[in-house]
Design a protein around this motif. Structure first.
Motif, PDB file in Angstrom:
ATOM      1  N   ASP A   1       1.399  -7.556   7.610  1.00 40.97           N
ATOM      2  CA  ASP A   1       0.993  -6.917   8.859  1.00 40.97           C
ATOM      3  C   ASP A   1       1.968  -5.843   9.319  1.00 40.97           C
ATOM      4  N   SER A   2       3.261  -5.982   8.966  1.00 42.63           N
ATOM      5  CA  SER A   2       4.247  -4.990   9.406  1.00 42.63           C
ATOM      6  C   SER A   2       3.994  -3.626   8.768  1.00 42.63           C
ATOM      7  N   TYR A   3       3.308  -3.608   7.618  1.00 44.65           N
ATOM      8  CA  TYR A   3       2.973  -2.327   6.985  1.00 44.65           C
ATOM      9  C   TYR A   3       2.133  -1.484   7.939  1.00 44.65           C
ATOM     10  N   TYR A   4       1.188  -2.116   8.624  1.00 41.47           N
ATOM     11  CA  TYR A   4       0.314  -1.392   9.539  1.00 41.47           C
ATOM     12  C   TYR A   4       0.993  -1.119  10.879  1.00 41.47           C
ATOM     13  N   THR A   5       1.680  -2.109  11.428  1.00 40.92           N
ATOM     14  CA  THR A   5       2.306  -1.909  12.730  1.00 40.92           C
ATOM     15  C   THR A   5       3.447  -0.900  12.650  1.00 40.92           C
ATOM     16  N   ASP A   6       4.340  -1.065  11.675  1.00 43.74           N
ATOM     17  CA  ASP A   6       5.449  -0.110  11.534  1.00 43.74           C
ATOM     18  C   ASP A   6       4.942   1.275  11.173  1.00 43.74           C
TER      19      ASP A   6
ATOM     20  N   PHE B   1      -7.027  -8.874  15.761  1.00 37.73           N
ATOM     21  CA  PHE B   1      -6.042  -9.252  14.746  1.00 37.73           C
ATOM     22  C   PHE B   1      -5.410  -7.998  14.139  1.00 37.73           C
ATOM     23  N   ILE B   2      -4.369  -8.231  13.348  1.00 33.80           N
ATOM     24  CA  ILE B   2      -3.733  -7.188  12.539  1.00 33.80           C
ATOM     25  C   ILE B   2      -4.049  -7.489  11.082  1.00 33.80           C
ATOM     26  N   ARG B   3      -4.430  -6.491  10.349  1.00 34.71           N
ATOM     27  CA  ARG B   3      -4.818  -6.700   8.954  1.00 34.71           C
ATOM     28  C   ARG B   3      -3.606  -6.903   8.047  1.00 34.71           C
ATOM     29  N   ALA B   4      -3.852  -7.546   6.922  1.00 30.29           N
ATOM     30  CA  ALA B   4      -2.868  -7.713   5.849  1.00 30.29           C
ATOM     31  C   ALA B   4      -3.641  -8.040   4.584  1.00 30.29           C
TER      32      ALA B   4
END
Length: 431
Positions: A199-204, A239-242
């Motif tokens: 998920d940090s790939y998308y948020t960051d 949600f946040i994707r991963a």
């Protein structure tokens, strides 16, 4: 994956271009084509190759190749891409558009700090995630226990497509019998590259890119703007994707060096040497059309998971007695240095001044030496004594190894020898 339909063809042409010479120029051309259909994808896929060799004189061979290749998703990748499951963010995290208490520099008093509850992301970035301006900084966005919902899967994994160019030269100087040298330049671009991102790939990525839709689309808000949903309801938002999916493209460029030399030592025996070296000039890719290319050659961390030093090589020297009863092989493995992406100075991989590390930010070059002894007895028995990492070199220490290589051993076992000296004994008998 199962290939249901394919055709491969090859065309070879060898023709003398100049005659009446002791050596005739040589030209060779190879071509191939394949049509593939996979049982997990409704589309058909084509791949091809074109290769050529040209030898103007006996001592020189020029070669080049152009290829389109594909790699179908593995069973594991297909399962990871399609299978949907829900979890919570790791650690203490929250919606970057929610109020977050923290210390920041006081603009009115240099060197002093103040407490703020302003969101981590700007209003423009939050707007790119689908959040209304009225909810920006609202406490309603705070996730329970500071952990928002993460949904993995729900993607369709397509084959990767690689376009490869190579150009090389082979030298076999007649005035040095037994010597062969080669240099090859390679350029590889992979479209729709497959990979797993948390998920940090998308948020960051959404924050660093100031709202790039490629990253911000991975933040799927519910109707009320929140990022927490109940998993057993199989939610379609909140949600946040991963997970494993296809991304923009990957790039690899560099040079390969090879050398072989064999020399006879008369009644003493013979000596054979082989060298393989690799100079990586680019290893990374581009996450979206709006983002700069990420060159991870020589760096680790911040998504630079290739862990490729700019230079590495292997040099093996083998001595064999005249009767072939005994041979000793000594190998030198060299791994170049690696530096934290935080200290790269390249903002594309997170190398900004505020992220620079002061400790454990560089791994020095390391050399490993291997020794193998073989005794051939009566042409029927063979005894082998092998010692890898002969000098018992310790692997470099890396405290945050799990974030870099998914290993909890405080090092990078995929790149460095984490076991120390390894001794093996083997025996073979032929009947």
């Amino acid at each position: 994956m199962v290939s249901l339909l394919h055709y491969t063809g090859n065309i070879e042409l060898q023709a003398p271009l100049v005659q009446h010479k002791p050596f005739i120029e040589q030209l060779q051309v190879n071509g191939g084509f394949r049509l593939s259909k996979y049982n997990t994808n409704p589309d058909k896929f084509t791949t091809w190759k074109l290769e050529g060799l040209y030898s103007p004189v006996r001592d020189i061979v020029l070669r080049a190749s152009f290829n389109k290749a594909q790699r179908a998703p593995t069973v594991t990748e297909t399962y990871q891409a399609t299978n949907i499951n829900f979890s919570k963010q790791g650690g203490s995290q929250n919606d970057f558009c929610a109020p977050v208490p923290r210390l920041i520099a006081d603009p009115a008093r240099p060197g002093q700090t103040i407490t703020t509850t302003a969101p981590l992301a700007s209003q423009a970035v939050c707007r790119a995630t689908g959040l209304s301006d009225a909810l920006y900084g609202s406490a309603l966005l705070l996730c329970p226990d500071n952990q928002c919902t993460v949904r993995s899967g729900g993607f369709t994994a397509s084959p990767e497509t690689a376009y490869t160019q190579t150009y090389g030269i082979i030298l076999k100087p007649s005035f040095v019998p037994g010597l062969v040298l080669s240099v090859d330049r390679y350029r590889i671009k992979i479209n729709n590259s497959l990979g797993y991102n948390d998920d940090s790939y998308y948020t960051d990525g959404c924050m660093r890119s100031n709202g790039d839709p490629f990253f911000c689309s991975g933040i799927v808000r519910a109707a009320n703007g929140t990022l927490y949903a109940t998993a057993n309801t199989n939610p379609t938002s909140g949600f946040i994707r991963a997970g494993t999916t296809n991304y923009y493209f990957s790039i690899s460029r560099g040079y390969d060096f090879q050398g072989q030399y064999g020399v006879r030592l008369g009644s003493v025996g013979k000596l054979d040497m082989s060298f393989n070296g690799s100079l990586t000039t680019f290893a990374g890719g581009q996450d979206s059309p709006l983002q700069p290319q990420r060159n991870c050659a020589g760096y680790y961390g911040n998504g630079c998971s290739q862990l490729l030093p700019k230079w590495s090589h292997g040099l093996r020297t083998t001595y064999t007695t005249p009767n072939g009863v005994f041979n000793a092989s000594f190998n030198w493995r060299y791994v170049g240095s690696l530096t934290s992406a935080n200290n790269s100075g390249d903002p594309a991989i997170g190398g900004t001044p505020d992220r620079a590390q002061t400790t454990f930010y560089r791994i020095a070059p390391i050399s490993y030496f291997d020794l193998a002894l073989t005794f051939n007895i009566a042409k029927r028995y063979s005894l082998r004594l092998i010692s890898n990492n002969l000098l018992d070199k310790s692997a470099p220490i890396l405290p945050n190894s799990y974030d870099i290589s998914l290993a909890r051993s405080n090092t990078i076992p995929a790149r460095y020898d984490s076991l120390g000296r390894n001794i093996a004994i083997g025996f073979t008998a032929n009947f």
